[in-house]
Design an enzyme around this catalytic site. Structure first.
Site, PDB file in Angstrom:
ATOM      1  N   SER A   8       0.832  -1.200   0.000  1.00  0.00           N
ATOM      2  CA  SER A   8       0.000   0.000   0.000  1.00  0.00           C
ATOM      3  C   SER A   8       0.867   1.251   0.000  1.00  0.00           C
ATOM      4  O   SER A   8       1.644   1.485   0.929  1.00  0.00           O
ATOM      5  CB  SER A   8      -0.913   0.015   1.221  1.00  0.00           C
ATOM      6  OG  SER A   8      -1.444   1.313   1.370  1.00  0.00           O
ATOM      7  N   HIS A  33      -0.978  -1.087  -4.466  1.00  0.00           N
ATOM      8  CA  HIS A  33      -2.276  -0.799  -3.842  1.00  0.00           C
ATOM      9  C   HIS A  33      -2.348   0.704  -3.561  1.00  0.00           C
ATOM     10  O   HIS A  33      -1.498   1.259  -2.872  1.00  0.00           O
ATOM     11  CB  HIS A  33      -2.428  -1.601  -2.552  1.00  0.00           C
ATOM     12  CG  HIS A  33      -3.783  -1.479  -1.913  1.00  0.00           C
ATOM     13  ND1 HIS A  33      -4.884  -2.174  -2.370  1.00  0.00           N
ATOM     14  CD2 HIS A  33      -4.208  -0.739  -0.866  1.00  0.00           C
ATOM     15  CE1 HIS A  33      -5.929  -1.870  -1.620  1.00  0.00           C
ATOM     16  NE2 HIS A  33      -5.554  -0.992  -0.694  1.00  0.00           N
ATOM     17  N   ASP A  35      -4.565   3.740  -2.097  1.00  0.00           N
ATOM     18  CA  ASP A  35      -5.676   4.053  -1.195  1.00  0.00           C
ATOM     19  C   ASP A  35      -6.129   5.493  -1.374  1.00  0.00           C
ATOM     20  O   ASP A  35      -5.416   6.425  -1.003  1.00  0.00           O
ATOM     21  CB  ASP A  35      -5.225   3.850   0.258  1.00  0.00           C
ATOM     22  CG  ASP A  35      -5.099   2.379   0.614  1.00  0.00           C
ATOM     23  OD1 ASP A  35      -6.098   1.647   0.454  1.00  0.00           O
ATOM     24  OD2 ASP A  35      -4.007   1.966   1.040  1.00  0.00           O
ATOM     25  N   MET A  37      -8.792   8.329  -0.286  1.00  0.00           N
ATOM     26  CA  MET A  37      -9.733   8.662   0.798  1.00  0.00           C
ATOM     27  C   MET A  37     -10.203  10.101   0.643  1.00  0.00           C
ATOM     28  O   MET A  37      -9.403  10.978   0.328  1.00  0.00           O
ATOM     29  CB  MET A  37      -9.033   8.523   2.153  1.00  0.00           C
ATOM     30  CG  MET A  37      -8.383   7.181   2.379  1.00  0.00           C
ATOM     31  SD  MET A  37      -7.542   7.173   3.966  1.00  0.00           S
ATOM     32  CE  MET A  37      -6.778   5.538   3.912  1.00  0.00           C
ATOM     33  N   HIS A  66      -8.118   1.369  -4.477  1.00  0.00           N
ATOM     34  CA  HIS A  66      -9.122   1.139  -3.431  1.00  0.00           C
ATOM     35  C   HIS A  66      -9.780   2.477  -3.117  1.00  0.00           C
ATOM     36  O   HIS A  66      -9.165   3.339  -2.496  1.00  0.00           O
ATOM     37  CB  HIS A  66      -8.390   0.540  -2.206  1.00  0.00           C
ATOM     38  CG  HIS A  66      -9.239   0.373  -0.996  1.00  0.00           C
ATOM     39  ND1 HIS A  66      -8.695   0.097   0.248  1.00  0.00           N
ATOM     40  CD2 HIS A  66     -10.580   0.418  -0.813  1.00  0.00           C
ATOM     41  CE1 HIS A  66      -9.661  -0.015   1.144  1.00  0.00           C
ATOM     42  NE2 HIS A  66     -10.813   0.191   0.531  1.00  0.00           N
ATOM     43  N   MET A  68     -12.006   4.763  -1.177  1.00  0.00           N
ATOM     44  CA  MET A  68     -12.737   5.006   0.075  1.00  0.00           C
ATOM     45  C   MET A  68     -13.366   6.378  -0.043  1.00  0.00           C
ATOM     46  O   MET A  68     -13.023   7.321   0.673  1.00  0.00           O
ATOM     47  CB  MET A  68     -11.767   4.917   1.259  1.00  0.00           C
ATOM     48  CG  MET A  68     -11.353   3.475   1.551  1.00  0.00           C
ATOM     49  SD  MET A  68      -9.863   3.372   2.553  1.00  0.00           S
ATOM     50  CE  MET A  68      -8.624   3.420   1.264  1.00  0.00           C
ATOM     51  N   MET A 137     -12.020  -5.918   4.285  1.00  0.00           N
ATOM     52  CA  MET A 137     -11.266  -5.023   5.178  1.00  0.00           C
ATOM     53  C   MET A 137     -11.043  -5.741   6.507  1.00  0.00           C
ATOM     54  O   MET A 137     -11.993  -6.210   7.132  1.00  0.00           O
ATOM     55  CB  MET A 137     -12.045  -3.728   5.441  1.00  0.00           C
ATOM     56  CG  MET A 137     -12.063  -2.724   4.303  1.00  0.00           C
ATOM     57  SD  MET A 137     -10.458  -2.302   3.583  1.00  0.00           S
ATOM     58  CE  MET A 137      -9.573  -1.621   4.979  1.00  0.00           C
ATOM     59  N   ASP A 175      -7.089  -6.593   3.444  1.00  0.00           N
ATOM     60  CA  ASP A 175      -6.437  -5.280   3.587  1.00  0.00           C
ATOM     61  C   ASP A 175      -6.556  -4.772   5.024  1.00  0.00           C
ATOM     62  O   ASP A 175      -7.656  -4.546   5.517  1.00  0.00           O
ATOM     63  CB  ASP A 175      -7.129  -4.304   2.612  1.00  0.00           C
ATOM     64  CG  ASP A 175      -6.482  -2.934   2.585  1.00  0.00           C
ATOM     65  OD1 ASP A 175      -5.451  -2.726   3.243  1.00  0.00           O
ATOM     66  OD2 ASP A 175      -7.033  -2.058   1.877  1.00  0.00           O
TER      67      ASP A 175
HETATM   68  C1  DX5 Z   1      -6.714   1.365   5.224  1.00  0.00           C
HETATM   69  C2  DX5 Z   1      -6.169   1.116   3.853  1.00  0.00           C
HETATM   70  C3  DX5 Z   1      -5.082   0.122   3.824  1.00  0.00           C
HETATM   71  C4  DX5 Z   1      -3.874   0.536   4.608  1.00  0.00           C
HETATM   72  C5  DX5 Z   1      -3.218  -0.718   5.103  1.00  0.00           C
HETATM   73  O1  DX5 Z   1      -7.829   2.185   5.142  1.00  0.00           O
HETATM   74  O2  DX5 Z   1      -7.188   0.618   3.003  1.00  0.00           O
HETATM   75  O3  DX5 Z   1      -4.732  -0.242   2.512  1.00  0.00           O
HETATM   76  O4  DX5 Z   1      -2.956   1.296   3.880  1.00  0.00           O
HETATM   77  O5  DX5 Z   1      -2.190  -0.360   5.955  1.00  0.00           O
HETATM   78  P1  DX5 Z   1      -1.540  -1.416   6.955  1.00  0.00           P
HETATM   79  O6  DX5 Z   1      -1.006  -2.530   6.125  1.00  0.00           O
HETATM   80  O7  DX5 Z   1      -0.497  -0.607   7.645  1.00  0.00           O
HETATM   81  O8  DX5 Z   1      -2.643  -1.878   7.887  1.00  0.00           O
HETATM   82 ZN    ZN Z   2      -6.591  -0.250   1.007  1.00  0.00          ZN
END
Ligand code: DX5
Ligand code: ZN
Length: 216
Positions: A8, A33, A35, A37, A66, A68, A137, A175
């Site tokens: 990630s 990956h 993320d 948000m 991903h 969010m 998740m 994840d």
């Molecule tokens: C959380 C993200 C993850 C996050 C995982 O909302 O979707 O992808 O980056 O991080 P770790 O591996 O540190 O839990």
């Molecule tokens: Zn993620």
């Protein structure tokens, strides 16, 4: 198929992003990956198109995005333009899931659905056959570095059963809170793709850590 590793980029060093992307290019990792948000669906804001675009210019592996964010359908085309190969949307953030999945596929990307820790696998009964990926998740979304939720193992089992029952080809991605301490158990429980942020970028030797994760 051996399991896939998706580091990630949320936990990468943004001042040395190019170096971290090259590290993943040269490692045995399989996907990037990404993320995204929006500060609405989740409390945190991460990054958007300019960063994604910069990563995609040198990334030599698929970009697993991903989302969010609320109402993600608004941006599928823009994500495609900025290098997305796979888009996953949250079950909890989308009203017409079937339409969203078809829209992602129509743009030539792979489509997946993400379930928050409280959302039952049963909700995917009527869409699982259409999915390329289902993402479970194993923390509440919003931040890296959180503690793995143990109930994920039960959900993995239920997800696997549903995939077999519906003759789906979907990969199961996990994840949150994934690291060298639990990867073996997750793979044994049926996980196909493992996301790892802090476990990779917080380690002394990220490339070596990816190698250990890849061995399971
Ligand atoms: C959380 C993200 C993850 C996050 C995982 O909302 O979707 O992808 O980056 O991080 P770790 O591996 O540190 O839990
Ligand atoms: Zn993620």
């Amino acid at each position: 198929m051996s399991h896939l590793i998706a580091p990630s980029m949320l936990s990468a060093d943004f001042l040395n992003l190019g170096r971290d992307v090259e590290m993943i290019n040269n490692s045995v990792a399989d996907w990037f990956h990404i993320d995204v948000m929006d500060g609405m669906f989740v409390p945190n804001i991460s990054f958007g198109f300019p960063i994604m675009n910069a990563i995609s210019k040198i990334a030599k592996k698929p970009m697993d995005v991903h989302l969010m964010i609320e109402n993600p359908d608004r941006y599928f085309e823009e994500f495609k333009k900025n290098g997305a190969d796979i888009i996953t949307v949250h079950y909890e953030a989308v009203r017409h899931l079937h339409r969203s999945v078809q829209a992602i596929k129509a743009l030539g990307m792979q489509a997946g659905v993400v379930l928050n820790p409280h959302t039952s696998v049963k909700n995917l009964e009527d869409i699982i056959a259409d999915l390329d990926v289902v993402l479970l998740m194993s923390v509440n979304p919003g931040y890296g570095g959180q503690k793995f939720i143990e109930n994920t193992y039960a959900k993995l089992g239920a997800m696997k059963d549903l995939i077999i029952q519906k003759n789906s080809k979907a990969l199961i991605e996990v994840d949150g809170g994934v690291g060298t301490h639990n990867i073996g158990k997750l793979v044994a429980a049926g996980a196909d793709v493992l996301v790892a942020g802090s476990a990779v970028f917080g380690s002394d030797d990220p490339m070596k850590t990816i190698e250990i994760l890849k061995k399971g």
